[in-house]
Design a protein around this motif. Structure first.
Motif, PDB file in Angstrom:
ATOM      1  N   TRP A  45       0.833  -1.214   0.000  1.00 38.07           N
ATOM      2  CA  TRP A  45       0.000   0.000   0.000  1.00 38.07           C
ATOM      3  C   TRP A  45       0.864   1.259   0.000  1.00 38.07           C
ATOM      4  O   TRP A  45       0.652   2.180  -0.806  1.00 38.07           O
ATOM      5  CB  TRP A  45      -0.937  -0.030   1.201  1.00 38.07           C
ATOM      6  CG  TRP A  45      -1.576   1.290   1.509  1.00 38.07           C
ATOM      7  CD1 TRP A  45      -1.297   2.124   2.537  1.00 38.07           C
ATOM      8  CD2 TRP A  45      -2.602   1.925   0.755  1.00 38.07           C
ATOM      9  NE1 TRP A  45      -2.077   3.242   2.479  1.00 38.07           N
ATOM     10  CE2 TRP A  45      -2.897   3.148   1.389  1.00 38.07           C
ATOM     11  CE3 TRP A  45      -3.306   1.581  -0.391  1.00 38.07           C
ATOM     12  CZ2 TRP A  45      -3.849   4.011   0.919  1.00 38.07           C
ATOM     13  CZ3 TRP A  45      -4.266   2.463  -0.866  1.00 38.07           C
ATOM     14  CH2 TRP A  45      -4.526   3.648  -0.206  1.00 38.07           C
ATOM     15  N   ARG A  49       1.110   3.858  -3.062  1.00 35.08           N
ATOM     16  CA  ARG A  49       0.661   5.224  -2.733  1.00 35.08           C
ATOM     17  C   ARG A  49       1.789   6.229  -2.948  1.00 35.08           C
ATOM     18  O   ARG A  49       1.554   7.362  -3.372  1.00 35.08           O
ATOM     19  CB  ARG A  49       0.187   5.263  -1.284  1.00 35.08           C
ATOM     20  CG  ARG A  49      -0.547   6.516  -0.912  1.00 35.08           C
ATOM     21  CD  ARG A  49      -1.294   6.318   0.399  1.00 35.08           C
ATOM     22  NE  ARG A  49      -1.904   7.550   0.830  1.00 35.08           N
ATOM     23  CZ  ARG A  49      -1.312   8.420   1.650  1.00 35.08           C
ATOM     24  NH1 ARG A  49      -0.109   8.161   2.111  1.00 35.08           N
ATOM     25  NH2 ARG A  49      -1.914   9.525   2.009  1.00 35.08           N
ATOM     26  N   ASP A  54      -3.027   9.373  -3.787  1.00 37.44           N
ATOM     27  CA  ASP A  54      -4.377   8.876  -3.494  1.00 37.44           C
ATOM     28  C   ASP A  54      -5.231   8.908  -4.756  1.00 37.44           C
ATOM     29  O   ASP A  54      -5.271   9.912  -5.457  1.00 37.44           O
ATOM     30  CB  ASP A  54      -5.037   9.751  -2.413  1.00 37.44           C
ATOM     31  CG  ASP A  54      -4.357   9.563  -1.078  1.00 37.44           C
ATOM     32  OD1 ASP A  54      -4.011   8.413  -0.755  1.00 37.44           O
ATOM     33  OD2 ASP A  54      -4.155  10.562  -0.360  1.00 37.44           O
ATOM     34  N   THR A  58      -4.563   3.755  -7.334  1.00 37.05           N
ATOM     35  CA  THR A  58      -3.864   3.194  -6.179  1.00 37.05           C
ATOM     36  C   THR A  58      -4.623   1.993  -5.619  1.00 37.05           C
ATOM     37  O   THR A  58      -4.016   0.940  -5.336  1.00 37.05           O
ATOM     38  CB  THR A  58      -3.712   4.273  -5.086  1.00 37.05           C
ATOM     39  OG1 THR A  58      -3.087   5.408  -5.669  1.00 37.05           O
ATOM     40  CG2 THR A  58      -2.890   3.776  -3.935  1.00 37.05           C
ATOM     41  N   TYR A  59      -5.930   2.138  -5.479  1.00 35.76           N
ATOM     42  CA  TYR A  59      -6.743   1.021  -4.969  1.00 35.76           C
ATOM     43  C   TYR A  59      -6.696  -0.163  -5.932  1.00 35.76           C
ATOM     44  O   TYR A  59      -6.586  -1.320  -5.510  1.00 35.76           O
ATOM     45  CB  TYR A  59      -8.181   1.472  -4.760  1.00 35.76           C
ATOM     46  CG  TYR A  59      -8.338   2.508  -3.671  1.00 35.76           C
ATOM     47  CD1 TYR A  59      -8.123   2.172  -2.338  1.00 35.76           C
ATOM     48  CD2 TYR A  59      -8.699   3.818  -3.973  1.00 35.76           C
ATOM     49  CE1 TYR A  59      -8.257   3.127  -1.339  1.00 35.76           C
ATOM     50  CE2 TYR A  59      -8.836   4.774  -2.985  1.00 35.76           C
ATOM     51  CZ  TYR A  59      -8.606   4.413  -1.668  1.00 35.76           C
ATOM     52  OH  TYR A  59      -8.730   5.348  -0.687  1.00 35.76           O
ATOM     53  N   THR A  62      -3.100  -1.733  -5.883  1.00 33.93           N
ATOM     54  CA  THR A  62      -2.886  -2.351  -4.574  1.00 33.93           C
ATOM     55  C   THR A  62      -3.686  -3.639  -4.441  1.00 33.93           C
ATOM     56  O   THR A  62      -3.171  -4.648  -3.931  1.00 33.93           O
ATOM     57  CB  THR A  62      -3.278  -1.364  -3.459  1.00 33.93           C
ATOM     58  OG1 THR A  62      -2.563  -0.154  -3.643  1.00 33.93           O
ATOM     59  CG2 THR A  62      -2.942  -1.924  -2.095  1.00 33.93           C
ATOM     60  N   GLY A  63      -4.904  -3.608  -4.922  1.00 36.32           N
ATOM     61  CA  GLY A  63      -5.740  -4.812  -4.868  1.00 36.32           C
ATOM     62  C   GLY A  63      -5.147  -5.959  -5.672  1.00 36.32           C
ATOM     63  O   GLY A  63      -5.080  -7.102  -5.202  1.00 36.32           O
TER      64      GLY A  63
END
Lengths: 104, 134
Positions: A45, A49, A54, A58-59, A62-63
């Motif tokens: 993360w 990041r 943000d 990023t999500y 990261t996932g």
């Protein structure tokens, strides 16, 4: 066997022992798996990041990385994480020194 | 039996590396161009290049770049250049250790001073002889 051979063998044994340490800990203490997973998630993360800031990307990234590196291949990733820490504190120089004593 | 697991592992690691490449590229493009239409077009083009056009070359280049950034080159320099010239190796081969204290340089300087002094004396003697000859 001479002392040079002993040096390289001991370095290789130490290298393998350190790499096998996370799987061994996870096997002996299954709860340690969650600790390693937490550390890996935090590292992934913070890395993503740091690169992207943000946002939705990023999500997304990261996932994807958490699925492959933490959920599917946690033991391999934790070993590589320990290896990275060792390289960071200069263990690579020790390996090179040991290899050098053997081949010079 | 283990072959599908190992092959599957490497395929997934290739994909993970490609994801890391895309993160680096997106970060680079956004830092230099900001969020705009050109950035989106470039990101899509790089996505096509990394995942479809030349995935193997992209992975290889990224791995070499990452290893160099991690300091692997210093290890090679240590191994091939620094440890290769250690004095212990020369002692094992029965050779003399190199003089690192500069004593040979001092001796040479003394010899040069002596030669300089002797040449001055010779010139003085020659001048004296020439004066007497006149």
């Amino acid at each position: 066997m001479n002392s040079k051979g002993n040096v390289i063998i001991f370095i290789l044994i130490a290298f393998a022992a350190v790499l096998l340490l996370p799987p061994l800990i996870i096997t002996v203490f299954p709860a340690a798996k969650y600790l390693f997973a937490l550390i890996m998630v935090f590292i992934i993360w913070s890395t993503v990041r740091g690169y992207l800031g943000d946002g939705i990307l990023t999500y997304l990234f990261t996932g994807i990385l958490i699925y492959f590196l933490v959920i599917k291949w946690l033991t391999v990733t934790s070993s590589l994480f320990v290896f990275q820490i060792l390289l960071g504190v200069g263990f690579g120089s020790v390996i090179m020194w040991g290899v050098g004593t053997r081949f010079r | 039996m283990l072959e599908p697991i190992i092959l599957g592992f490497f395929e997934e690691m290739y994909f993970v590396i490609q994801v890391f490449i895309m993160i680096s590229i997106i970060s680079f493009i956004l830092n230099h161009l900001g969020k705009g239409l050109l950035s989106i077009i470039l990101i899509i083009v790089m996505f096509y290049v990394v995942f479809i056009l030349i995935p193997a070359i992209s992975i290889g280049a990224f791995m070499i770049y990452t290893l160099l950034m991690a300091g692997v080159s210093t290890l090679f320099v240590d191994f091939f250049f620094i440890t290769a010239g250690q004095p212990g190796q020369q002692q094992q081969q029965g050779e003399e250790r190199p003089d690192v204290l500069g004593t040979d340089v001092k001796e040479r300087q003394k010899q040069l001073q002596h030669a300089h002094h002797a040449s001055h004396q010779a010139i003085g003697m020659l001048q004296g002889l020439l004066k007497r000859g006149r």
